[in-house]
Design an enzyme around this catalytic site. Structure first.
Site, PDB file in Angstrom:
ATOM      1  N   LYS A  74       0.850  -1.194   0.000  1.00 52.26           N
ATOM      2  CA  LYS A  74       0.000   0.000   0.000  1.00 52.26           C
ATOM      3  C   LYS A  74       0.887   1.245   0.000  1.00 52.26           C
ATOM      4  O   LYS A  74       1.887   1.291   0.719  1.00 52.26           O
ATOM      5  CB  LYS A  74      -0.914  -0.012   1.235  1.00 52.26           C
ATOM      6  CG  LYS A  74      -1.904   1.146   1.282  1.00 52.26           C
ATOM      7  CD  LYS A  74      -2.910   0.995   2.420  1.00 52.26           C
ATOM      8  CE  LYS A  74      -3.914   2.130   2.446  1.00 52.26           C
ATOM      9  NZ  LYS A  74      -4.918   1.989   3.518  1.00 52.26           N
ATOM     10  N   SER A 149      -9.841   2.226   2.386  1.00 53.01           N
ATOM     11  CA  SER A 149      -8.909   2.935   1.533  1.00 53.01           C
ATOM     12  C   SER A 149      -7.886   2.023   0.864  1.00 53.01           C
ATOM     13  O   SER A 149      -7.235   2.446  -0.092  1.00 53.01           O
ATOM     14  CB  SER A 149      -8.156   3.992   2.355  1.00 53.01           C
ATOM     15  OG  SER A 149      -7.377   3.381   3.382  1.00 53.01           O
ATOM     16  N   SER A 173     -10.326   0.011   6.667  1.00 46.61           N
ATOM     17  CA  SER A 173      -9.721   0.039   5.333  1.00 46.61           C
ATOM     18  C   SER A 173      -9.037  -1.234   4.861  1.00 46.61           C
ATOM     19  O   SER A 173      -8.632  -1.305   3.701  1.00 46.61           O
ATOM     20  CB  SER A 173      -8.723   1.187   5.237  1.00 46.61           C
ATOM     21  OG  SER A 173      -9.418   2.370   5.028  1.00 46.61           O
TER      22      SER A 173
HETATM   23  N1  GLN Z   1     -13.490   4.681   5.695  1.00 50.26           N
HETATM   24  C1  GLN Z   1     -12.865   5.159   6.885  1.00 50.26           C
HETATM   25  C2  GLN Z   1     -12.442   6.588   6.702  1.00 50.26           C
HETATM   26  O1  GLN Z   1     -12.669   7.115   5.675  1.00 50.26           O
HETATM   27  C3  GLN Z   1     -11.744   4.295   7.272  1.00 50.26           C
HETATM   28  C4  GLN Z   1     -10.498   4.548   6.527  1.00 50.26           C
HETATM   29  C5  GLN Z   1      -9.372   3.720   6.997  1.00 50.26           C
HETATM   30  O2  GLN Z   1      -9.542   2.703   7.669  1.00 50.26           O
HETATM   31  N2  GLN Z   1      -8.176   4.158   6.650  1.00 50.26           N
HETATM   32  O3  GLN Z   1     -11.893   7.200   7.565  1.00 50.26           O
END
Ligand code: GLN
Length: 482
Positions: A74, A149, A173
């Site tokens: 990532k 994400s 995410s």
């Molecule tokens: N969807 C969540 C956010 O937008 C979680 C994102 C994440 O876990 N990095 O903050």
């Protein structure tokens, strides 16, 4: 021979038996990346160095557990001498002088870092539509989001390009994109894996973890990713067990809690059916289901969306055009430099979070929002503590539904609700896994299991039992190379 859709275990055995060389495997991985370029799963490739490392492994073979296995990283993990953007224009030219501990650990175990995967900007999002480098497509459909994400990582594994990828999970995410792409992903206990070299979003919630086709492969990766790291003060000084050990032990007699406050009747009936079928399946393996009450769990999303933006507004203040990141052209003065560098560097969602975060931390509103959210966070943790006195694990769907169309969710609040089932584990610092457990309209769905702190081995055991007796994790999308 095809390497597409193979697991780490399968690729390792192909390498050991010399059915394929390290160089061929890496080269073929880049061919697959090229064939599925339209998915936009990668931001930066590491082709030259990856091929050199593969050739070296052909000359001097190693017994390391991930020897020769291509892994997609990532783009939130800093990688020495390899561009790290975190999905943002702010870091579009950032070449880190060192690598994250996760990257060092995996590479020391012999893996080949193949490239950096696309992601929501600074990991803020649930659909991978906030990336400066364009959205990622889900291999399971024409115009479907992969979740976010860690959407690039999930799409790369789901398309069978790589057997494994790294992800990070601040509010879901890893688990949410794993669910929408039909793969397996685990967010470990907070502190299990070092955050050193992870671009910080919300430091008290951020946690790295593996994404792969199977729970067993995730366990193999976790063995290498975990380590106590003095460079991260929140890194846990705990023994790292062999997570593959006992993974196929029977689970008869295990008690799994179903959360009373999660109102599943609001979900699509086909989604509920998939969940109920999984429950029945576990019952056939000897699991007992018990209803548990977590009275404050429905406050998780509002709590998360105070705490996470607060921490993000603080963490992202370092991107000022001086110390790091994009610098605007010809600034008039220092203020102009800050304003324009940040305005150009950040996208809308990141700006929204910084504004919310600065607001809830401001002198006038700190007590009403930030402090209150921290108090509710403690209540949510207490709810889990009470539940784990009665049950071994807690189970729910990972997401409210299957992957949706790109561009179809314009309301940020709707998007935030995507995290309904995943954020509680982050707020409480608990480990959670998502495994593929069914399809709706030919789109995958995931099942989430949450365990008490440091009980990842139990999660792998329960997930692996499911995967030994079902084949949802073996399903692959019908993909056309473009
Ligand atoms: N969807 C969540 C956010 O937008 C979680 C994102 C994440 O876990 N990095 O903050």
């Amino acid at each position: 021979m095809s390497i597409q859709f193979k697991t780490i275990k399968e690729l390792s055995s192909m390498l050991r038996s010399k059915e394929i060389s390290n160089h061929e495997l890496t080269k073929e991985t880049f061919n697959l990346i090229e064939s599925y370029k339209h998915l936009n799963a990668f931001i930066t490739l590491n082709k030259e160095r990856a091929l050199i490392k593969a050739s070296e492994l052909d000359k001097n073979s190693s017994e390391l557990s991930l020897s020769g296995i291509p892994i997609a990283q990532k783009d939130l993990f800093v990688t020495k001498d390899l561009r790290t953007t975190c999905g943002s224009n702010m870091l579009s030219n950032f070449i880190p002088p060192y690598s994250a501990t996760v990257i060092e650990n995996l590479e020391a175990a012999g893996c080949i870092s193949i490239g950096k995967t696309n992601m929501d900007e600074f990991a803020m999002g649930s659909s991978n539509e906030t990336s400066f480098y364009g959205n990622v497509l889900n291999p399971w459909g024409q115009n479907l989001v992969p979740g976010g994400s860690s959407g690039g990582s999930a799409a790369a594994v789901a398309a069978g390009i790589v057997s494994a990828a790294t992800g990070t999970d601040t509010g879901g995410s890893i688990r949410q994109p794993a669910s929408l792409c039909g793969i397996t992903g685990i967010k470990p206990t907070y502190g299990r894996i070092s955050r050193w070299g992870m671009v910080a979003f919300a430091s008290s919630l951020d946690q790295a973890g593996p994404m792969a086709r199977t729970a067993e492969d995730c366990a193999i990766l976790m063995n290498e990713m975990c380590s106590h790291d003095p460079k991260d003060t929140t890194s846990l000084d705990e023994d790292v067990p062999d997570f593959t050990k006992g993974i196929d032990a029977p689970i008869k007699g295990l008690k799994i809690g179903i959360v009373k406050e999660f109102d599943l009747s609001k979900l699509d009936s086909n989604v509920v059916k998939v969940f109920e079928d999984s429950k029945k399946h576990y019952e056939s393996l000897g699991v007992e289901f018990v209803e548990v009450s977590l009275p404050n769990i429905n406050l998780s999303v509002p709590t998360y969306y105070v705490v996470a933006p607060a921490e993000c507004s603080s963490n992202l203040s370092r991107f000022d055009g001086v110390r790091y990141g994009n610098r605007c052209d010809d600034p008039k003065d220092l203020e102009d430099l800050y304003i324009r560098s940040r305005s150009e560097g950040f996208g809308d969602e990141v700006k929204r979070r910084i504004l919310i975060g600065s607001y809830v931390l401001s002198a006038g509103f700190y007590d009403a929002y930030y402090k209150k959210a921290q108090q509710v966070r403690r209540l949510i943790k207490n709810d889990f503590d009470n539940a784990f006195e009665k049950v071994d694990l807690i189970m729910s769907p990972t997401t409210r539904g299957a992957a949706f169309e790109a561009g179809s969710m314009s309301d940020p609040i709707e998007m935030y609700l995507e995290d309904l089932f995943t954020v509680p584990a982050n707020l409480a610092g608990l480990p959670g896994i998502s495994i593929p457990n069914g399809h709706v309209d030919n789109k995958p769905l995931g099942l989430q299991l949450i365990a008490n702190s440091l009980q990842e081995s139990l999660l792998f055991n329960v997930a692996h039992n499911f995967q030994m007796t079902t084949d949802w994790h073996l399903k692959t999308p019908s993909l056309e190379a473009k």
